[in-house]
Design a protein around this motif. Structure first.
Motif, PDB file in Angstrom:
ATOM      1  N   UNK A  68      -6.061   7.442  11.956  1.00 44.11           N
ATOM      2  CA  UNK A  68      -6.083   6.495  13.078  1.00 44.11           C
ATOM      3  C   UNK A  68      -5.812   5.062  12.644  1.00 44.11           C
ATOM      4  N   UNK A  69      -5.685   4.823  11.342  1.00 45.38           N
ATOM      5  CA  UNK A  69      -5.448   3.458  10.859  1.00 45.38           C
ATOM      6  C   UNK A  69      -4.101   2.946  11.355  1.00 45.38           C
ATOM      7  N   UNK A  70      -4.096   1.735  11.885  1.00 46.34           N
ATOM      8  CA  UNK A  70      -2.874   1.111  12.382  1.00 46.34           C
ATOM      9  C   UNK A  70      -2.478  -0.038  11.461  1.00 46.34           C
ATOM     10  N   UNK A  71      -1.327   0.044  10.812  1.00 47.22           N
ATOM     11  CA  UNK A  71      -0.911  -1.058   9.938  1.00 47.22           C
ATOM     12  C   UNK A  71      -0.645  -2.329  10.709  1.00 47.22           C
ATOM     13  N   UNK A  72      -0.769  -3.442  10.025  1.00 55.40           N
ATOM     14  CA  UNK A  72      -0.516  -4.753  10.612  1.00 55.40           C
ATOM     15  C   UNK A  72       0.978  -5.044  10.527  1.00 55.40           C
ATOM     16  N   UNK A  73       1.675  -5.173  11.649  1.00 53.12           N
ATOM     17  CA  UNK A  73       3.128  -5.407  11.594  1.00 53.12           C
ATOM     18  C   UNK A  73       3.500  -6.742  10.968  1.00 53.12           C
ATOM     19  N   UNK A  74       2.538  -7.653  10.846  1.00 53.61           N
ATOM     20  CA  UNK A  74       2.820  -8.953  10.233  1.00 53.61           C
ATOM     21  C   UNK A  74       2.747  -8.899   8.717  1.00 53.61           C
ATOM     22  N   UNK A  75       2.248  -7.797   8.167  1.00 54.77           N
ATOM     23  CA  UNK A  75       2.133  -7.650   6.717  1.00 54.77           C
ATOM     24  C   UNK A  75       3.188  -6.686   6.212  1.00 54.77           C
ATOM     25  N   UNK A  76       3.603  -6.801   4.942  1.00 62.20           N
ATOM     26  CA  UNK A  76       4.601  -5.867   4.405  1.00 62.20           C
ATOM     27  C   UNK A  76       4.073  -4.433   4.394  1.00 62.20           C
ATOM     28  N   UNK A  77       4.987  -3.477   4.573  1.00 63.01           N
ATOM     29  CA  UNK A  77       4.620  -2.078   4.432  1.00 63.01           C
ATOM     30  C   UNK A  77       4.289  -1.795   2.970  1.00 63.01           C
TER      31      UNK A  77
END
Length: 276
Positions: A233-242
């Motif tokens: 369920x973790x959602x990455x932060x689109x403002x941070x690099x993958x």
């Protein structure tokens, strides 16, 4: 024990928000793969830690080790509830120590050879006579890097220098202590802002899975399933690099894990030799 701990106060800042009942639960202990310096590693994984604390309603303690050899020893002894391991070591832990797959980044990463942007190494052949920095031999990037050097006929023409972290390698490159380094592109994307960044990618040498989270075999099944669900369920932060710390997490298919078996053979040999 060789594990590097962050201070309890730093890790515990979110616990009080969950209430007294949550604070009474023992912390879930997660050991992270040591590809960055401890402070940098704990900082980039802080959003995931906070997400897990909220989802599981319990404290989560993240730690790391001085190198991959130490982390593997801790995993073999069952010192942590959850370990994050490079994919080939995850396969080894599942085969030999009954660890259970939880999840890993859903994107492959690229292993690169980097050099100083204005330095003398302009081609693969220019690596001859150079010192090449890598994480310790058990890391997957170093395993891929050494195999690539051998395929290029360079394994006897360069000196491999073990680095304690990727950011340490960039400092060593800046100081001229090494002429090149091997790392994953996503590792470079998560370096602290203070890290010297005068590098240039000389060549991309292969794609690998990202590091995987595994549960110790005796972690209760219900607890394991709750943890897997929280990771998915973790959602990455689109403002941070993958990166491994900022990517959607998914279970890795069995066929993809089996494809790592050649690297598992190398890891077993290194462990038998006690290599670092």
């Amino acid at each position: 024990m060789t594990t590097r701990r962050a201070s309890l106060a730093w890790l515990g800042t979110g616990w009080a928000l969950a209430g007294a009942a949550t604070a009474q639960r023992p912390p879930l202990r997660i050991a992270l793969a040591p590809f960055l310096s401890p402070a940098a590693l704990l900082a980039v994984f802080r959003p995931l830690r906070e997400h897990l604390e909220h989802a599981l309603q319990r404290p989560v303690e993240m730690v790391t080790s001085r190198d991959f050899h130490s982390l593997v020893g801790e995993a073999r002894r069952g010192e942590h509830d959850v370990v994050q391991l490079p994919a080939h070591l995850a396969r080894l832990a599942m085969l030999d120590w009954r660890y259970q797959m939880l999840a890993g980044p859903d994107e492959r990463v690229e292993v690169v050879v980097g050099v100083r942007g204005a330095g003398p190494v302009r081609s693969i052949g220019d690596l001859r006579g150079q010192r090449v920095g890598m994480l310790d031999a058990l890391s997957l990037t170093a395993t891929v890097g050494r195999a690539w050097l051998q395929a290029q006929g360079l394994d006897g023409a360069v000196t491999v220098v073990a680095q304690p972290s990727v950011n340490a390698a960039l400092y060593a490159l800046e100081r001229g202590e090494i002429g090149a380094f091997v790392a994953a592109d996503t590792q470079l994307a998560t370096l602290p802002a203070s890290t010297p960044r005068g590098e240039r990618v000389l060549v991309r040498i292969g794609g690998i899975p990202g590091p995987l989270f595994l549960a110790r075999h005796d972690l209760p099944a219900a607890e394991r399933e709750d943890l897997r669900a929280a990771l998915l369920a973790f959602q990455p932060d689109p403002a941070r690099p993958r990166a491994a710390s900022n990517a959607p997490l998914r279970p890795v298919p069995a066929a993809s894990m089996a494809a790592l078996d050649a690297y598992v053979v190398v890891a077993r040999q290194l462990l038998a030799q006690g290599a670092r």
